[in-house]
Design a protein around this motif. Sequence first.
Motif, PDB file in Angstrom:
ATOM      1  N   SER A  13      61.911 -69.504  50.602  1.00  0.00           N
ATOM      2  CA  SER A  13      61.589 -69.095  48.872  1.00  0.00           C
ATOM      3  C   SER A  13      61.133 -67.664  48.809  1.00  0.00           C
ATOM      4  O   SER A  13      61.081 -67.010  48.449  1.00  0.00           O
ATOM      5  CB  SER A  13      61.356 -70.228  48.619  1.00  0.00           C
ATOM      6  OG  SER A  13      62.326 -71.170  47.811  1.00  0.00           O
ATOM      7  N   MET A  14      59.722 -68.049  50.076  1.00  0.00           N
ATOM      8  CA  MET A  14      59.215 -66.263  49.780  1.00  0.00           C
ATOM      9  C   MET A  14      59.114 -65.567  50.420  1.00  0.00           C
ATOM     10  O   MET A  14      59.066 -64.537  49.315  1.00  0.00           O
ATOM     11  CB  MET A  14      57.905 -67.143  50.489  1.00  0.00           C
ATOM     12  CG  MET A  14      56.827 -65.412  51.183  1.00  0.00           C
ATOM     13  SD  MET A  14      56.121 -65.101  48.903  1.00  0.00           S
ATOM     14  CE  MET A  14      54.480 -66.325  48.795  1.00  0.00           C
ATOM     15  N   LYS A  15      60.892 -65.380  51.526  1.00  0.00           N
ATOM     16  CA  LYS A  15      61.309 -64.251  51.742  1.00  0.00           C
ATOM     17  C   LYS A  15      62.063 -63.377  50.909  1.00  0.00           C
ATOM     18  O   LYS A  15      62.509 -62.630  51.063  1.00  0.00           O
ATOM     19  CB  LYS A  15      61.852 -65.437  52.861  1.00  0.00           C
ATOM     20  CG  LYS A  15      62.551 -64.361  54.241  1.00  0.00           C
ATOM     21  CD  LYS A  15      63.492 -64.334  55.441  1.00  0.00           C
ATOM     22  CE  LYS A  15      63.069 -63.434  56.588  1.00  0.00           C
ATOM     23  NZ  LYS A  15      64.015 -63.942  57.965  1.00  0.00           N
ATOM     24  N   LEU A  16      62.731 -65.288  50.235  1.00  0.00           N
ATOM     25  CA  LEU A  16      64.383 -64.297  49.286  1.00  0.00           C
ATOM     26  C   LEU A  16      63.486 -63.580  47.919  1.00  0.00           C
ATOM     27  O   LEU A  16      63.974 -62.690  47.844  1.00  0.00           O
ATOM     28  CB  LEU A  16      64.575 -65.439  49.011  1.00  0.00           C
ATOM     29  CG  LEU A  16      65.992 -65.062  47.863  1.00  0.00           C
ATOM     30  CD1 LEU A  16      66.789 -64.237  48.423  1.00  0.00           C
ATOM     31  CD2 LEU A  16      66.507 -66.091  47.284  1.00  0.00           C
ATOM     32  N   THR A  17      62.146 -64.177  47.475  1.00  0.00           N
ATOM     33  CA  THR A  17      61.987 -64.160  46.588  1.00  0.00           C
ATOM     34  C   THR A  17      60.550 -62.234  47.370  1.00  0.00           C
ATOM     35  O   THR A  17      60.905 -61.496  46.084  1.00  0.00           O
ATOM     36  CB  THR A  17      60.630 -64.860  46.139  1.00  0.00           C
ATOM     37  OG1 THR A  17      61.492 -65.625  45.608  1.00  0.00           O
ATOM     38  CG2 THR A  17      59.874 -64.081  44.313  1.00  0.00           C
ATOM     39  N   THR A  18      60.389 -62.283  48.041  1.00  0.00           N
ATOM     40  CA  THR A  18      59.912 -60.928  48.423  1.00  0.00           C
ATOM     41  C   THR A  18      60.938 -59.850  48.825  1.00  0.00           C
ATOM     42  O   THR A  18      61.077 -58.948  48.412  1.00  0.00           O
ATOM     43  CB  THR A  18      59.651 -61.048  49.841  1.00  0.00           C
ATOM     44  OG1 THR A  18      58.182 -62.408  49.716  1.00  0.00           O
ATOM     45  CG2 THR A  18      58.475 -59.883  50.422  1.00  0.00           C
ATOM     46  N   CYS A  30      52.104 -61.812  47.541  1.00  0.00           N
ATOM     47  CA  CYS A  30      52.341 -63.185  48.272  1.00  0.00           C
ATOM     48  C   CYS A  30      51.002 -64.001  49.109  1.00  0.00           C
ATOM     49  O   CYS A  30      50.323 -63.823  49.670  1.00  0.00           O
ATOM     50  CB  CYS A  30      53.030 -63.008  49.911  1.00  0.00           C
ATOM     51  SG  CYS A  30      54.656 -62.256  49.390  1.00  0.00           S
ATOM     52  N   VAL A  31      51.192 -65.221  48.281  1.00  0.00           N
ATOM     53  CA  VAL A  31      49.636 -66.642  48.544  1.00  0.00           C
ATOM     54  C   VAL A  31      50.545 -67.360  48.285  1.00  0.00           C
ATOM     55  O   VAL A  31      52.124 -67.664  47.927  1.00  0.00           O
ATOM     56  CB  VAL A  31      48.628 -66.659  47.147  1.00  0.00           C
ATOM     57  CG1 VAL A  31      48.046 -65.375  47.837  1.00  0.00           C
ATOM     58  CG2 VAL A  31      49.575 -67.072  45.927  1.00  0.00           C
ATOM     59  N   VAL A  32      50.286 -68.494  49.353  1.00  0.00           N
ATOM     60  CA  VAL A  32      50.739 -69.416  49.052  1.00  0.00           C
ATOM     61  C   VAL A  32      50.321 -70.979  48.624  1.00  0.00           C
ATOM     62  O   VAL A  32      51.167 -72.384  48.863  1.00  0.00           O
ATOM     63  CB  VAL A  32      51.232 -69.877  50.636  1.00  0.00           C
ATOM     64  CG1 VAL A  32      51.817 -68.696  51.478  1.00  0.00           C
ATOM     65  CG2 VAL A  32      49.526 -70.255  51.781  1.00  0.00           C
ATOM     66  N   ASP A  33      49.430 -70.510  47.810  1.00  0.00           N
ATOM     67  CA  ASP A  33      48.652 -72.476  47.423  1.00  0.00           C
ATOM     68  C   ASP A  33      48.048 -71.227  45.953  1.00  0.00           C
ATOM     69  O   ASP A  33      47.337 -70.350  45.895  1.00  0.00           O
ATOM     70  CB  ASP A  33      47.983 -72.817  47.504  1.00  0.00           C
ATOM     71  CG  ASP A  33      46.665 -71.971  48.640  1.00  0.00           C
ATOM     72  OD1 ASP A  33      46.305 -71.291  47.970  1.00  0.00           O
ATOM     73  OD2 ASP A  33      46.347 -72.081  49.701  1.00  0.00           O
ATOM     74  N   ALA A  34      47.711 -72.445  44.518  1.00  0.00           N
ATOM     75  CA  ALA A  34      47.948 -72.016  43.577  1.00  0.00           C
ATOM     76  C   ALA A  34      45.677 -71.427  43.633  1.00  0.00           C
ATOM     77  O   ALA A  34      45.706 -70.410  43.451  1.00  0.00           O
ATOM     78  CB  ALA A  34      47.727 -73.321  42.752  1.00  0.00           C
ATOM     79  N   GLU A  35      45.550 -72.198  44.794  1.00  0.00           N
ATOM     80  CA  GLU A  35      43.861 -71.738  44.726  1.00  0.00           C
ATOM     81  C   GLU A  35      43.410 -70.017  44.908  1.00  0.00           C
ATOM     82  O   GLU A  35      42.994 -69.605  44.385  1.00  0.00           O
ATOM     83  CB  GLU A  35      43.271 -72.412  45.273  1.00  0.00           C
ATOM     84  CG  GLU A  35      42.744 -74.642  44.906  1.00  0.00           C
ATOM     85  CD  GLU A  35      44.105 -74.047  45.392  1.00  0.00           C
ATOM     86  OE1 GLU A  35      44.879 -74.098  46.350  1.00  0.00           O
ATOM     87  OE2 GLU A  35      43.416 -76.060  46.002  1.00  0.00           O
ATOM     88  N   ALA A  36      44.769 -69.835  46.019  1.00  0.00           N
ATOM     89  CA  ALA A  36      45.190 -68.322  46.652  1.00  0.00           C
ATOM     90  C   ALA A  36      45.484 -67.376  45.191  1.00  0.00           C
ATOM     91  O   ALA A  36      45.130 -66.549  45.495  1.00  0.00           O
ATOM     92  CB  ALA A  36      45.798 -68.564  48.295  1.00  0.00           C
ATOM     93  N   GLY A  37      46.156 -68.476  44.301  1.00  0.00           N
ATOM     94  CA  GLY A  37      47.059 -67.143  43.766  1.00  0.00           C
ATOM     95  C   GLY A  37      46.245 -67.015  42.418  1.00  0.00           C
ATOM     96  O   GLY A  37      45.619 -65.559  41.667  1.00  0.00           O
ATOM     97  N   LEU A  38      44.874 -68.207  42.472  1.00  0.00           N
ATOM     98  CA  LEU A  38      44.108 -68.070  41.510  1.00  0.00           C
ATOM     99  C   LEU A  38      42.795 -66.542  41.493  1.00  0.00           C
ATOM    100  O   LEU A  38      42.622 -65.715  41.028  1.00  0.00           O
ATOM    101  CB  LEU A  38      43.093 -68.914  41.071  1.00  0.00           C
ATOM    102  CG  LEU A  38      43.992 -70.095  39.703  1.00  0.00           C
ATOM    103  CD1 LEU A  38      43.404 -71.243  40.207  1.00  0.00           C
ATOM    104  CD2 LEU A  38      44.723 -69.988  38.569  1.00  0.00           C
ATOM    105  N   GLU A  39      43.088 -67.118  42.741  1.00  0.00           N
ATOM    106  CA  GLU A  39      41.789 -65.794  43.419  1.00  0.00           C
ATOM    107  C   GLU A  39      42.555 -64.341  42.809  1.00  0.00           C
ATOM    108  O   GLU A  39      41.689 -63.364  43.312  1.00  0.00           O
ATOM    109  CB  GLU A  39      41.169 -65.940  44.454  1.00  0.00           C
ATOM    110  CG  GLU A  39      40.263 -65.507  45.054  1.00  0.00           C
ATOM    111  CD  GLU A  39      39.850 -66.202  46.891  1.00  0.00           C
ATOM    112  OE1 GLU A  39      39.814 -64.444  47.191  1.00  0.00           O
ATOM    113  OE2 GLU A  39      39.723 -67.100  47.428  1.00  0.00           O
ATOM    114  N   ILE A  40      43.980 -63.950  43.738  1.00  0.00           N
ATOM    115  CA  ILE A  40      43.994 -63.355  43.747  1.00  0.00           C
ATOM    116  C   ILE A  40      44.268 -62.686  42.628  1.00  0.00           C
ATOM    117  O   ILE A  40      44.721 -61.507  42.395  1.00  0.00           O
ATOM    118  CB  ILE A  40      45.689 -62.740  44.615  1.00  0.00           C
ATOM    119  CG1 ILE A  40      45.387 -63.315  46.138  1.00  0.00           C
ATOM    120  CG2 ILE A  40      46.396 -61.860  44.326  1.00  0.00           C
ATOM    121  CD1 ILE A  40      44.645 -61.915  46.964  1.00  0.00           C
ATOM    122  N   ALA A  41      44.978 -63.318  41.668  1.00  0.00           N
ATOM    123  CA  ALA A  41      45.389 -62.760  40.127  1.00  0.00           C
ATOM    124  C   ALA A  41      44.015 -62.122  39.699  1.00  0.00           C
ATOM    125  O   ALA A  41      44.795 -61.815  37.975  1.00  0.00           O
ATOM    126  CB  ALA A  41      45.835 -63.906  39.382  1.00  0.00           C
TER     127      ALA A  41
END
Length: 174
Positions: A13-18, A30-41
Amino acid sequence: MAKVLVVEDSPASMKLTTLLLRSAGHGVLCVVDAEAGLEIARSEHPDLILMDIQLPGIDGNAATAILKEDPATASIPIITLIALSLKFDLERGQEAGSDAYIVKPLRYDELYTVMEELLQERRRPPPRAPLPPLPPLPPLPPLPPREGRRLPESRRPSSSSTTTVRTAGSSRRC
């Protein structure tokens, strides 16, 4: 174009979305978990977030709720990505503050349409506050009484006087 954060743990899914996002000219984080997503956001302030629901650790709905409660990230539009169109998942996503949802597998036309709508809303300037009403005008002072002025006798029209009106090629008396 836009800087998009993709929070997705499935490599396919990440490959298609990207691929879809980069083909449309968007920058992708691109991040693979919510914790990293919160940090990057919080550090990168993306223009839009694509958030999968089923993530390891914190799920996507919980991460969405955290981002929407944080003043630094609350205005970032979030599109929830769900594997099945389950009413329960849709309701939880709305309660968490998701701005839209897309059922996987992604279809490029739906993805681009939803993204463009949310990005245009974000670019639109906030409505201006209405102007306060104008104060009432003060009352006008009364006009002074008019003194009757009469034309001198020599300038007054008489009832027996006539005026001749001339037009092109004719004349007549009034």
